[in-house]
Design an enzyme around this catalytic site. Structure first.
Site, PDB file in Angstrom:
ATOM      1  N   HIS A 111       0.856  -1.185   0.000  1.00 22.36           N
ATOM      2  CA  HIS A 111       0.000   0.000   0.000  1.00 22.36           C
ATOM      3  C   HIS A 111       0.898   1.243   0.000  1.00 22.36           C
ATOM      4  O   HIS A 111       1.866   1.304   0.771  1.00 22.36           O
ATOM      5  CB  HIS A 111      -0.885  -0.018   1.247  1.00 22.36           C
ATOM      6  CG  HIS A 111      -1.812   1.154   1.321  1.00 22.36           C
ATOM      7  ND1 HIS A 111      -2.962   1.233   0.553  1.00 22.36           N
ATOM      8  CD2 HIS A 111      -1.751   2.297   2.025  1.00 22.36           C
ATOM      9  CE1 HIS A 111      -3.559   2.384   0.796  1.00 22.36           C
ATOM     10  NE2 HIS A 111      -2.848   3.048   1.693  1.00 22.36           N
ATOM     11  N   ASP A 143      -5.967  -8.835   6.285  1.00 23.74           N
ATOM     12  CA  ASP A 143      -7.057  -9.373   7.103  1.00 23.74           C
ATOM     13  C   ASP A 143      -8.373  -8.896   6.485  1.00 23.74           C
ATOM     14  O   ASP A 143      -8.385  -8.443   5.338  1.00 23.74           O
ATOM     15  CB  ASP A 143      -6.886  -8.975   8.577  1.00 23.74           C
ATOM     16  CG  ASP A 143      -6.979  -7.466   8.790  1.00 23.74           C
ATOM     17  OD1 ASP A 143      -7.356  -6.750   7.839  1.00 23.74           O
ATOM     18  OD2 ASP A 143      -6.681  -7.016   9.916  1.00 23.74           O
ATOM     19  N   GLU A 176       8.636   0.806  -3.032  1.00 24.47           N
ATOM     20  CA  GLU A 176       7.784  -0.391  -3.102  1.00 24.47           C
ATOM     21  C   GLU A 176       8.559  -1.536  -3.735  1.00 24.47           C
ATOM     22  O   GLU A 176       8.498  -2.684  -3.290  1.00 24.47           O
ATOM     23  CB  GLU A 176       6.523  -0.107  -3.934  1.00 24.47           C
ATOM     24  CG  GLU A 176       5.573   0.886  -3.298  1.00 24.47           C
ATOM     25  CD  GLU A 176       4.280   1.042  -4.094  1.00 24.47           C
ATOM     26  OE1 GLU A 176       3.797   0.064  -4.679  1.00 24.47           O
ATOM     27  OE2 GLU A 176       3.748   2.174  -4.130  1.00 24.47           O
TER      28      GLU A 176
END
Ligand code: GRF
Length: 218
Positions: A111, A143, A176
């Site tokens: 993210h 999750d 990232e």
């Protein structure tokens, strides 16, 4: 060490996928990408996978009457490929419990913010608008919530006075591409332990990076 089998799920251009392919091809990952799957047949990620000789599959979510049915189809493809770890890389679908329960503690996402700040979409723009001085990226276990799972690794980048959405996104994306392969390698080495909300890294290394990235890269 035997390689773990990973699948990468992506809906877009696939630059994170590319970084994982390159690390794997360079022999720096104890992981084999056995499948790249998308909900979009024209995703750039599928093209990159094809060029690298990796199996692909496209499952159009619009063909299913609900999220669970789509997830069941995706899970079947992942089980068929005997996947140990599912890597979400720009996969623009929320996962239902059907998916999450099929791969307990074995789904990661990246993210482009320092979670828990700025979950959701358009987060580089939101960080700029908020006047934050730092942003970055987060790899976390998935999750049932939106960008809420236990954090594995983060990288921090500064926000400059003259940054645009594009320039900040590019600075974050560069990081990232460093931290996602690293998180996968930590998983492959069985060095991640989920303890409640926290992920403990066994034998952390590379102290020279400590001020910027937690856990450090190696
Ligand atoms: C990245 O910014 C990632 O953090 C977010 O979606 C984007 C995917 O980019 N989840 P790419 O398709 O890997 O280039």
């Amino acid at each position: 060490m035997p390689k773990i089998r990973i699948a990468v799920l992506a809906s877009g251009r696939g630059s994170n996928l590319q970084s994982i392919i390159e690390e794997s091809q360079a022999g720096r990952l104890d992981a084999e990408i056995v499948l790249v799957a998308s909900n979009k047949a024209d995703a750039g990620a599928l093209k990159r996978a094809g060029e690298a000789g990796i199996a692909t599959c496209a499952i159009d979510h619009r063909q299913f009457k609900n999220r669970e049915d789509f997830d069941r189809e995706m899970v079947a493809a992942l089980h068929e490929a005997k996947v140990d770890l599912v890597i979400l890389a720009g996969f623009m679908r929320l996962l239902s419990n059907v998916f999450i329960e099929a791969f307990p503690h074995s789904i990661m996402n990246i993210h482009p913010s320092l979670l828990p700040a700025f979950p959701g979409l358009d987060v580089q723009k939101k960080a700029l608008e908020y006047g934050a001085r730092f942003s970055g990226c987060t790899v976390h276990f998935v999750d049932g919530g939106l960008d809420t799972g236990p954090i594995i690794i983060q990288a921090v980048v500064p926000i400059h006075e003259d940054d645009s959405d594009e320039s900040l996104s590019a600075r974050i994306l560069e990081q990232e591409h460093r931290i996602y392969p690293r998180a996968i390698q930590l998983f492959a080495e069985d060095r991640l332990r989920i303890e409640g909300r926290r992920v403990r890294i066994l034998n952390p290394d590379r102290p020279e990076d400590r001020a910027l990235i937690n856990p450090p890269l190696s």
